[in-house]
Write a protein that holds these residues in place. Structure first.
Motif, PDB file in Angstrom:
ATOM      1  N   ASN A 142      70.054  45.725  29.695  1.00 29.94           N
ATOM      2  CA  ASN A 142      70.286  46.053  29.502  1.00 29.94           C
ATOM      3  C   ASN A 142      70.538  47.291  29.132  1.00 29.94           C
ATOM      4  OD1 ASN A 142      67.059  45.016  29.669  1.00 29.94           O
ATOM      5  ND2 ASN A 142      66.245  46.024  31.431  1.00 29.94           N
ATOM      6  N   ASP A 198      70.490  54.171  25.432  1.00 34.57           N
ATOM      7  CA  ASP A 198      71.027  55.550  24.762  1.00 34.57           C
ATOM      8  C   ASP A 198      71.576  56.689  25.456  1.00 34.57           C
ATOM      9  OD1 ASP A 198      68.544  56.657  24.662  1.00 34.57           O
ATOM     10  OD2 ASP A 198      68.360  55.500  23.077  1.00 34.57           O
ATOM     11  N   ASP A 205      69.147  39.563  32.337  1.00 30.19           N
ATOM     12  CA  ASP A 205      68.883  40.474  31.510  1.00 30.19           C
ATOM     13  C   ASP A 205      69.852  41.444  31.570  1.00 30.19           C
ATOM     14  OD1 ASP A 205      67.181  38.582  29.841  1.00 30.19           O
ATOM     15  OD2 ASP A 205      65.415  40.356  30.030  1.00 30.19           O
ATOM     16  N   SER A 222      68.309  50.504  24.706  1.00 30.47           N
ATOM     17  CA  SER A 222      68.547  50.584  22.930  1.00 30.47           C
ATOM     18  C   SER A 222      68.546  48.875  23.107  1.00 30.47           C
ATOM     19  CB  SER A 222      69.312  51.187  22.615  1.00 30.47           C
ATOM     20  OG  SER A 222      70.794  51.259  23.931  1.00 30.47           O
ATOM     21  N   GLU A 223      69.461  47.893  23.767  1.00 29.94           N
ATOM     22  CA  GLU A 223      69.008  46.475  23.563  1.00 29.94           C
ATOM     23  C   GLU A 223      69.231  45.558  24.950  1.00 29.94           C
ATOM     24  OE1 GLU A 223      73.223  43.811  22.354  1.00 29.94           O
ATOM     25  OE2 GLU A 223      73.861  46.582  22.239  1.00 29.94           O
ATOM     26  N   THR A 224      69.095  44.833  24.844  1.00 34.31           N
ATOM     27  CA  THR A 224      68.903  43.974  25.792  1.00 34.31           C
ATOM     28  C   THR A 224      69.216  42.538  25.669  1.00 34.31           C
ATOM     29  OG1 THR A 224      66.840  44.448  26.263  1.00 34.31           O
ATOM     30  CG2 THR A 224      66.970  42.049  27.474  1.00 34.31           C
ATOM     31  N   ILE A 225      70.493  41.603  26.800  1.00 36.61           N
ATOM     32  CA  ILE A 225      71.251  40.909  26.089  1.00 36.61           C
ATOM     33  C   ILE A 225      70.279  40.189  27.229  1.00 36.61           C
ATOM     34  CG2 ILE A 225      73.420  40.305  26.282  1.00 36.61           C
ATOM     35  CD1 ILE A 225      74.663  42.728  25.903  1.00 36.61           C
TER      36      ILE A 225
END
Length: 425
Positions: free
Chosen positions: A293, A296, A291, A302-305
């Motif tokens: 990560n 902010d 992943d 704020s987001e995990t790809i």
């Protein structure tokens, strides 16, 4: 990193003090020296002295070797004396060394060190006329070198095996006169003998070493023993009986095998560090997910790809290239950059890649051909992917195909400033 180095240093002290000496082959497949002539000579030497006698006498000599004084010259002289007692007409010592290698009692690295010692000991000295000898013209430097030569027996040979002693003396000579050529040293050795700075016996030993370019050798039997024991202590082999022919293949434009090159050019710590690069690659390829990560400004996630399988594969490959490129920045490498094949050999040496995988990779001859373009090599890789994948880690992408792709891109003359030159993204 520091924990690894400290562990190697502290744990090796009691082991080296207690363990018996041996150079048994636990990594190498077919010997690089196993030519037809060598194999024919083995039959002749075992008619004169039986195989069991060769083995038992060799083991008896090693039993008497002190770990602090492991010396190829001592091993050779003691063994030859034993063999002459068994057969007064014995005169083929080199073949007995090849016999020991054929029985895996020694490996090619130990064999090459023992053979080099025998070559230096038995080399015929070429007698030259005074007009053919050209000593340096700088009298001050000559005096300094003659002083170094005069101290060989007391300062160097008294504490070290002959090869180590000669290399240390050579290093001191180079520091005294960095431009000195071996032909000039030849003249200075004659001068030292004639002026009684050294005895005739010392002159002969040093001249043989000079003629055989002993200073160019970097590995002694003692340093090799210490290097291997340090590696095996930190990375015990899962299967000491497995052998690889890949690491005994001759390196291009060199007279040594891949494993000989590895042992001659790198320290035990460097080999372990290189092997750990491949260990991390394997771990990433086997990972169930990778992943990215994003946080902010306050540091909250704020987001995990999540990377898909192909992205994970490319990520692992790019990270491997980056780590290999940055090895040269490590303090223990002193700016030296190992190549991909050195890293492969190191990973096998410490037992991270089994022999079956290493030899499978080496079998893809088209992959290593420098005359082919990237796409020529890639097409070969693609057509052979299915057979390679049968020995690799779980699908969709295997460990050996990953290494093949890395080497394809590393051996096609990529621009030194290409995007993967130590840069991950």
């Amino acid at each position: 990193m520091r924990a690894l180095i400290l562990a190697v240093g502290l744990m090796s002290l009691p082991v080296f003090a207690q363990e018996s000496i041996n150079f048994r082959n636990d990594r190498e497949g077919k010997s690089i020296y196993a030519t037809g002539a060598v194999l024919r000579n083995l039959e002749n030497v075992t008619r004169e002295i039986s195989g069991p006698e060769i083995l038992s006498n060799y083991r008896a000599v090693l039993q008497g070797v002190n770990v602090s004084r492991v010396c190829a010259y001592d091993v050779n002289s003691q063994l030859k004396r034993r063999f002459v007692r068994l057969s007064p007409r014995f005169n083929d010592y080199i073949s007995t060394l090849h016999y020991l290698r054929s029985q895996n009692e020694i490996d090619d690295v130990a064999l090459s060190i023992l053979m080099k010692a025998e070559e230096v000991t038995t080399a015929v000295i070429e007698v030259k006329s005074p007009q053919d000898l050209r000593a340096p013209t700088d009298r001050v430097k000559n005096a300094a070198i003659l002083s170094i030569l005069s101290e060989f027996e007391a300062k160097y040979a008294a504490r070290d095996c002959f090869d180590d002693a000669y290399r240390k003396m050579w290093a001191d000579i180079v520091r005294s006169d960095s431009g000195l050529r071996t032909a000039q040293l030849e003249a200075l050795l004659v001068m030292a003998r004639d002026r009684r700075k050294i005895t005739s016996a010392t002159y002969q030993k040093l001249e043989r070493a000079r003629a055989q370019e002993l200073e160019a050798s970097t590995l002694s039997l003692k340093s090799y023993h210490q290097k291997v024991r340090s590696i095996r202590l930190q990375y015990p082999l899962r299967d000491a009986s497995e052998k690889s022919n890949y690491i005994t293949q001759k390196v291009d434009n060199m007279k040594v095998s891949r494993r000989q090159k590895l042992m001659e050019n790198y320290t035990d710590i460097q080999i372990m560090l290189m092997g750990n690069v491949v260990k991390r690659l394997r771990s990433r390829l086997e990972a169930s997910r990778i992943d990215i990560n994003i946080f902010d400004r306050e540091g909250n996630p704020s987001e995990t790809i999540s990377l898909d399988p192909m992205e994970r594969f490319r990520f692992a490959i790019k990270l491997l290239r980056k780590e290999i490129a940055t090895l040269s920045l490590n303090t223990y490498f002193n700016g030296r950059s190992p190549d991909y094949l050195d890293v492969m050999a190191a990973s096998y040496e410490i037992g991270l890649i089994p022999a079956s995988e290493v030899d499978e990779l080496a079998a893809l001859e088209e992959v290593w051909n420098p005359r082919k373009t990237f796409w020529d090599k890639a097409s070969t890789w693609i057509t052979m992917f299915s057979s390679v994948a049968t020995i690799a880690i779980p699908p969709p992408y295997g460990f050996i195909p990953a290494l093949v792709l890395v080497v394809i891109e590393a051996t096609t003359g990529r621009d030194a400033n290409a995007e993967d030159n130590g840069v991950l993204f």
